[in-house]
Design an enzyme around this catalytic site. Structure first.
Site, PDB file in Angstrom:
ATOM      1  N   LYS A  41     -13.363 -29.691 -25.759  1.00 44.18           N
ATOM      2  CA  LYS A  41     -12.722 -29.223 -24.594  1.00 44.18           C
ATOM      3  C   LYS A  41     -11.855 -30.082 -23.680  1.00 44.18           C
ATOM      4  O   LYS A  41     -12.148 -31.162 -23.336  1.00 44.18           O
ATOM      5  CB  LYS A  41     -13.351 -28.334 -23.754  1.00 44.18           C
ATOM      6  CG  LYS A  41     -14.599 -27.219 -24.359  1.00 44.18           C
ATOM      7  CD  LYS A  41     -14.933 -26.314 -23.698  1.00 44.18           C
ATOM      8  CE  LYS A  41     -14.937 -24.834 -23.859  1.00 44.18           C
ATOM      9  NZ  LYS A  41     -16.213 -24.430 -23.418  1.00 44.18           N
ATOM     10  N   ARG A  90     -22.041 -10.282 -18.776  1.00 50.29           N
ATOM     11  CA  ARG A  90     -21.536  -9.772 -17.761  1.00 50.29           C
ATOM     12  C   ARG A  90     -20.939  -8.634 -17.936  1.00 50.29           C
ATOM     13  O   ARG A  90     -20.981  -7.662 -17.876  1.00 50.29           O
ATOM     14  CB  ARG A  90     -19.729 -10.889 -17.554  1.00 50.29           C
ATOM     15  CG  ARG A  90     -20.263 -12.268 -16.848  1.00 50.29           C
ATOM     16  CD  ARG A  90     -18.738 -12.979 -17.543  1.00 50.29           C
ATOM     17  NE  ARG A  90     -18.649 -13.540 -18.405  1.00 50.29           N
ATOM     18  CZ  ARG A  90     -17.642 -13.721 -18.617  1.00 50.29           C
ATOM     19  NH1 ARG A  90     -17.366 -14.748 -18.201  1.00 50.29           N
ATOM     20  NH2 ARG A  90     -17.375 -14.453 -20.246  1.00 50.29           N
ATOM     21  N   SER A 128     -14.181 -18.165 -16.091  1.00 50.61           N
ATOM     22  CA  SER A 128     -13.880 -19.260 -15.367  1.00 50.61           C
ATOM     23  C   SER A 128     -12.257 -19.829 -16.563  1.00 50.61           C
ATOM     24  O   SER A 128     -11.292 -20.104 -16.197  1.00 50.61           O
ATOM     25  CB  SER A 128     -13.986 -20.571 -15.783  1.00 50.61           C
ATOM     26  OG  SER A 128     -15.514 -20.937 -15.045  1.00 50.61           O
TER      27      SER A 128
HETATM   28  O1  PNS Z   1     -20.062 -22.141 -20.329  1.00 46.55           O
HETATM   29  P1  PNS Z   1     -20.405 -22.217 -21.329  1.00 46.55           P
HETATM   30  O2  PNS Z   1     -18.797 -22.759 -22.140  1.00 46.55           O
HETATM   31  O3  PNS Z   1     -20.183 -20.625 -22.067  1.00 46.55           O
HETATM   32  O4  PNS Z   1     -21.198 -22.499 -22.470  1.00 46.55           O
HETATM   33  C1  PNS Z   1     -21.341 -23.167 -23.474  1.00 46.55           C
HETATM   34  C2  PNS Z   1     -22.624 -24.258 -23.481  1.00 46.55           C
HETATM   35  C3  PNS Z   1     -22.635 -24.829 -22.868  1.00 46.55           C
HETATM   36  C4  PNS Z   1     -24.207 -23.708 -22.839  1.00 46.55           C
HETATM   37  C5  PNS Z   1     -23.296 -24.561 -25.111  1.00 46.55           C
HETATM   38  O5  PNS Z   1     -22.088 -24.785 -25.848  1.00 46.55           O
HETATM   39  C6  PNS Z   1     -24.011 -25.074 -25.606  1.00 46.55           C
HETATM   40  O6  PNS Z   1     -25.229 -24.824 -24.932  1.00 46.55           O
HETATM   41  N1  PNS Z   1     -23.852 -26.024 -25.651  1.00 46.55           N
HETATM   42  C7  PNS Z   1     -24.277 -27.484 -25.648  1.00 46.55           C
HETATM   43  C8  PNS Z   1     -24.050 -27.982 -27.926  1.00 46.55           C
HETATM   44  C9  PNS Z   1     -25.124 -26.882 -28.379  1.00 46.55           C
HETATM   45  O7  PNS Z   1     -26.767 -27.398 -28.363  1.00 46.55           O
HETATM   46  N2  PNS Z   1     -25.204 -25.813 -29.113  1.00 46.55           N
HETATM   47  C10 PNS Z   1     -25.765 -25.207 -29.991  1.00 46.55           C
HETATM   48  C11 PNS Z   1     -25.913 -23.634 -29.468  1.00 46.55           C
HETATM   49  S1  PNS Z   1     -26.312 -22.996 -30.161  1.00 46.55           S
END
Ligand code: PNS
Length: 161
Positions: A41, A90, A128
């Protein structure tokens, strides 16, 4: 001592995120906000900026800690000794993605529990992504984020940093 890890990109931290943190702080001994380092990102705020802004927003809530993590969420759960993951729901549209993520995490770490909480209805439409889009298109975004986040966004938009 029950600790919950609230992970997210928090780019930016909104009043919906804050609402969830406040609610969780009443249910858990500690709420660890985990700011994700997501190389894929291109965030508006750097990781340090996001961490500092969240710390400032939550400074009145004593049992909140702000950390960052890189890599898998399940590894962060283990590293921070969290008992559960917290995610906000949400709307129904969030559910499919959140269910998949919760079950995927549990398939990798059997002890991984995900707890969903609903934010206040008057913040439940805030995301966001949309806040950033509105801000970038010169719309009024200040009401969707804590005041210090709004000030930081305003500075970014004006090219101050
Ligand atoms: O605020 P967001 O962008 O919805 O958060 C998403 C987040 C950071 C919680 C998710 O992308 C995440 O857990 N990333 C870490 C990498 C990971 O563990 N990926 C596998 C998830 S099944």
């Amino acid at each position: 001592m029950k600790k919950v890890l609230y992970p997210g990109s928090f780019d930016p931290f909104t009043i919906g995120h804050f609402d969830l943190v406040e609610r969780a702080s009443k249910l858990f001994d500690e709420v660890i906000i985990g700011v994700a380092i997501n190389p894929g990102k291109n965030p508006m705020f750097t990781l340090t900026e996001r961490e500092n802004l969240i710390r400032e927003c939550c400074k009145e809530i004593p049992n909140v800690k702000v950390v960052s993590f890189e890599g898998l969420l399940i590894d962060a759960i283990t590293a921070f000794k969290a008992d559960a993951v917290l995610r906000g729901l949400r709307a129904f549209s969030d559910f499919e993605y959140e269910l998949q993520m919760a079950l995927m995490n549990r398939s990798m770490l059997a002890s991984c529990e995900t707890i969903f909480m609903m934010p206040n209805a008057n913040t439940s439409f805030i995301s966001s992504h949309m806040v950033k889009e509105i801000a970038n298109l010169n719309g009024s975004f200040e009401q969707y984020v804590p005041q210090i986040v709004a000030e930081a966004m305003r500075k970014k938009l004006n090219g101050a940093n």
